[in-house]
Design an enzyme around this catalytic site. Structure first.
Site, PDB file in Angstrom:
ATOM      1  N   GLU A 159      24.898  14.659  14.960  1.00 37.65           N
ATOM      2  CA  GLU A 159      24.677  15.352  16.025  1.00 37.65           C
ATOM      3  C   GLU A 159      23.124  16.702  14.992  1.00 37.65           C
ATOM      4  O   GLU A 159      23.587  17.577  15.468  1.00 37.65           O
ATOM      5  CB  GLU A 159      25.182  16.183  16.863  1.00 37.65           C
ATOM      6  N   VAL A 160      22.216  15.507  14.327  1.00 37.14           N
ATOM      7  CA  VAL A 160      21.165  17.051  14.322  1.00 37.14           C
ATOM      8  C   VAL A 160      20.351  16.712  13.868  1.00 37.14           C
ATOM      9  O   VAL A 160      19.379  16.459  14.178  1.00 37.14           O
ATOM     10  CB  VAL A 160      20.619  16.412  12.117  1.00 37.14           C
TER      11      VAL A 160
END
Length: 462
Positions: free
Chosen positions: A149-150
Site C-alpha cells: 500500500e505505497v
C-alpha cells in the site's frame, strides 16, 4: 502434532502498532499458539522497537526495551515459534514520517504515508532501521520489509519530474526501491531473506518484473483476507510470479483486524472461510508453491486509525483458523475439538446492542416522555421520573462495576495508554450517555413545582 496441511510454516502475526501486549501476556499465549498449530511469529514492531541513536525518537511511550525483545525471542524459542521481524520500508511509514525530523523524507509533503524513494537519506534511514532490528534478531532466516500500500507513490514533486522521462514509470520507481532495500539486507546480513507484501507487484507486467532483478532478491507474500477469495485468480497469480523467477512464495490470511477499522469482535465464520479458500489454493496450485502462510491479526488499519479487535478476543478465531490449517479444513469434529480446547460453548461471540442503547432508544418511557426535545427544555411528567430514574441508576451502577472489571482484565495484557484508548472508544461513550440522561432528568425534576398536601394554605378561605 499430526498435520495434513500444505502450509509447512504457519506464522501468527503480532501487529504492535496498537495495543501491544505486555511481555508477561506473551509468555502465556505463545504456548497456546504452539498448541493450536503455529510454528512461527511475524512480529511487526513499528514504534514498539527500542530504536537507538537518531532513531530513538521513533519509540512509543511503552516501547519494549532491548532486554524485553530478547525475552520475547526466548519465549518464542521455548514454544518452538520461529520469529520473523517486520519493518516497513516504503509505505505505512507514518510512525517515522510523522516526526518533524523525518518529515522532509515524505513522498508527498502533506502525507506521512510513503517514503520518498529518490532521497539518498530515505534509503539510509530504512537501512539503519533494518540494521538495528537485525542486531537484536541475529539468528532469523527472514526479514519482512513491508512495501504494501505505497499510497501516493509518484505524486511527489521529484517523482513527477522523474516520471516525465520516457523510460520511467511508477512500476520502475517501486521496484527500484524494493531492489535497493532488499540488496542491503542480503549483502549486509547474509542468510536473511527479505519478504514483501505482494500488492504492489500484482499488476506489474511479467517482463518488467523479470528485468528488475527483484524476483531473485525477495519472497512475495500473497495476501487476501476475504471470505470471497478468488481461488483461480490466486493460482494464476502464483503461476505468474513463478514465471517471473520468484523462487519461493507465501500466503497471508487473517484471523482478525480485516473486516472493519473499528471492528470490536472478529466474525469467526468469515475468517474460517478465508482459510478454507487458501487451503483450496494450496491444494489446487503447483505443489509446494506456497511454503508458508501468515495469519495476520491487524490491530490498526494504519498508525492513525482506531483500534480494531484486541488480541484476547481474537483468540477463538485464531484457534479455529490454525486448526483449519492443521487438519485441512474445519469439519464439525475440528470445531468441537477447538471448543473443548478453549472451554467455550461457541466460537462466535454475539455483538449485542448495549444496555444503554436499549434504555435510551427502546425504553418507552424515555422515548415517549423524555426525548431529546424534552431533555433540552427540562420538561418531564413527574410520574415518569419514577419510571426512568431507578432503572437508569441501577444500570449506571452495573456499568461502573463492569468498567472496573474490564480495566482489571485489560491491565493483565496491555499498557495504560492502550487501555485508556480502548475504554474511551468502546466503554466511556455509553457511561457518558447514561450520566447525561440522569443529569438531565435531575435538572428537569428540580424544575417541578413542589407538591401540595392537606393542611397547606391553598389560598382559599376557611
Amino acid at each position: 502434532m499430526s498435520s495434513s496441511t500444505p502450509f509447512k510454516m504457519r506464522l501468527v502475526h503480532l501487529d504492535l502498532k496498537g495495543a501491544p501486549p505486555k511481555v508477561s501476556y506473551l509468555s502465556e499465549v505463545f504456548p497456546l499458539f504452539h498448541a493450536l498449530g503455529a510454528n512461527g511469529l511475524l512480529i511487526e514492531y513499528e514504534d514498539m522497537f527500542p530504536y537507538e541513536g537518531h532513531l530513538r525518537l521513533l519509540r512509543a511511550k511503552h516501547a519494549y526495551s532491548p532486554s524485553e525483545v530478547t525475552e520475547i525471542l526466548r519465549l518464542a524459542r521455548l514454544s518452538e515459534l520461529e520469529v520473523v521481524p517486520l519493518v516497513q520500508t516504503f509505505g505505512h511509514m507514518e510512525f517515522v514520517l510523522k516526526h518533524a525530523a523525518f518529515a522532509h523524507l515524505r513522498e508527498v509533503a502533506l502525507f506521512p504515508n510513503t517514503l520518498n524513494p529518490h532521497e539518498a537519506e530515505s534509503l539510509a534511514l530504512v537501512q539503519a532501521m533494518i540494521d538495528q532490528i537485525l542486531e537484536l534478531h541475529r539468528d532469523v532466516r527472514w526479514l519482512h520489509i513491508g512495501c504494501d500500500e505505497v499510497y501516493y507513490l509518484g505524486e511527489g514533486e521529484t517523482s513527477k519530474q522523474w516520471l516525465q522521462q520516457e523510460q520511467n514509470s511508477h512500476s520502475k520507481l517501486c521496484l527500484s526501491h524494493m531492489q535497493a532495500v532488499a540488496s542491503h539486507v542480503l549483502t549486509q546480513h547474509p542468510g536473511v531473506t527479505p519478504l514483501v507484501w505482494d500488492d504492489m507487484l500484482r499488476d506489474i507486467p511479467p517482463e518488467q518484473l523479470k528485468a528488475s532483478g527483484v524476483p531473485q532478491l525477495v519472497e512475495p507474500v500473497l495476501w487476501d483476507y476475504g471470505a470471497d477469495l478468488d481461488v483461480h485468480g490466486k493460482i494464476f497469480l502464483i503461476g505468474k510470479y513463478q514465471e517471473c523467477g520468484f523462487q519461493r512464495l507465501w500466503a497471508a490470511s487473517a484471523f482478525k483486524g480485516a473486516t472493519g477499522a473499528s471492528q470490536a469482535l472478529p466474525p469467526v465464520e468469515h475468517h474460517i472461510r478465508n482459510h478454507e479458500l487458501w487451503l483450496q489454493v494450496a491444494g489446487s496450485g503447483p505443489v509446494d508453491a506456497l511454503q508458508g502462510i501468515i495469519l495476520t491479526g491487524w490491530q490498526r488499519y494504519d498508525h492513525f486509525s482506531v483500534l480494531c479487535e484486541l488480541l484476547p478476543v481474537g483468540i477463538p478465531s485464531l484457534a479455529a483458523c490454525l486448526q483449519s490449517l492443521v487438519h485441512g479444513g474445519f469439519a464439525e469434529d475440528v470445531r468441537l475439538r477447538v471448543e473443548r480446547f478453549l472451554g467455550v460453548s461457541s466460537l462466535e461471540i454475539t455483538d449485542t446492542v448495549s444496555s444503554v442503547d436499549t434504555l435510551l432508544e427502546r425504553n418507552r418511557y424515555v422515548t415517549g416522555w423524555f426525548s431529546p426535545y424534552h431533555r433540552r427544555r427540562k420538561l418531564v411528567h413527574p410520574v415518569m421520573i419514577q419510571h426512568i430514574q431507578p432503572e437508569a441508576l441501577s444500570l449506571l451502577s452495573r456499568w461502573n462495576q463492569l468498567v472496573q472489571q474490564l480495566e482489571a482484565a485489560l491491565q493483565l495484557a496491555f499498557y495504560p495508554d492502550a487501555i485508556e484508548e480502548w475504554m474511551e472508544e468502546n466503554v466511556l461513550p455509553s457511561t457518558q450517555r447514561l450520566q447525561a440522561l440522569l443529569q438531565d432528568l435531575g435538572e428537569a425534576a428540580a424544575q417541578q413545582p413542589p407538591p401540595t398536601s392537606p393542611g397547606w394554605d391553598t389560598g382559599q378561605n376557611p
